[in-house]
Design an enzyme around this catalytic site. Sequence first.
Site, PDB file in Angstrom:
ATOM      1  N   LEU A  14       7.861   2.814  -1.740  1.00  9.06           N
ATOM      2  CA  LEU A  14       8.801   3.619  -0.950  1.00  9.06           C
ATOM      3  C   LEU A  14       8.743   3.141   0.494  1.00  9.06           C
ATOM      4  O   LEU A  14       7.656   2.945   1.043  1.00  9.06           O
ATOM      5  CB  LEU A  14       8.418   5.101  -0.979  1.00  9.06           C
ATOM      6  N   GLY A  68       0.791  -1.227   0.000  1.00  7.03           N
ATOM      7  CA  GLY A  68       0.000   0.000   0.000  1.00  7.03           C
ATOM      8  C   GLY A  68       0.820   1.273   0.000  1.00  7.03           C
ATOM      9  O   GLY A  68       0.275   2.370  -0.048  1.00  7.03           O
ATOM     10  N   HIS A  69       2.145   1.174   0.053  1.00  7.07           N
ATOM     11  CA  HIS A  69       3.003   2.377   0.152  1.00  7.07           C
ATOM     12  C   HIS A  69       4.090   2.313  -0.901  1.00  7.07           C
ATOM     13  O   HIS A  69       5.238   2.024  -0.573  1.00  7.07           O
ATOM     14  CB  HIS A  69       3.620   2.457   1.540  1.00  7.07           C
ATOM     15  N   PHE A  70       3.926   2.558  -2.048  1.00  8.92           N
ATOM     16  CA  PHE A  70       2.722   2.904  -2.789  1.00  8.92           C
ATOM     17  C   PHE A  70       2.613   1.939  -3.947  1.00  8.92           C
ATOM     18  O   PHE A  70       3.631   1.608  -4.550  1.00  8.92           O
ATOM     19  CB  PHE A  70       2.813   4.336  -3.313  1.00  8.92           C
TER      20      PHE A  70
END
Length: 173
Positions: free
Chosen positions: A84, A77-79
């Site tokens: 990252l 989810g990041h990203f």
Amino acid sequence: MSILAEVNSSDAIASSSIATETPTVSEVKKTFTSEEIQQLLPHRYPFLLVDKIIDYVPGKVAVGVKNVTINEPQFQGHFPGRPLMPGVLIVEAMAQVGGIVLTQLPEYNAGGLFVFAGIDKARFRRQVVPGDQLIMTVELLCIKQRRFGKMQARAEVDGQLAAEGELMFSLVG
């Protein structure tokens, strides 16, 4: 299990006019494997963020390594499409390296837990992405009232500064 070991060896050979003494040798563990880190820190997957300690000076400094891989849960989810490493996880990884220094102080080795209590002067200078190897250097600055520690931390990738800050720790239980 004691991580710090001291070996004293002195043999005195006495003859009529000559005495030979073997000097004291102090052997200190300078590296820690993942298994040894797990004996020192309470963190476990997916929150153990230090793969190994590559240099350690008792009561002063530790240098830890975090191999950043795409299969870590935060990258879902990041990203999506542009993974990252979150800054808070970089800070946590530095704090865990600092925890190695604090757990090895003789006066705290018997018990208690140092928890991360704050950060000052935090700066993020470079993105950390899967495939990077994060090298974290954490140096003990001071311990106050035998309960609070302050450390200077730096995280680098390929010799470039990625993050830095002053970390605070508090001794609990």
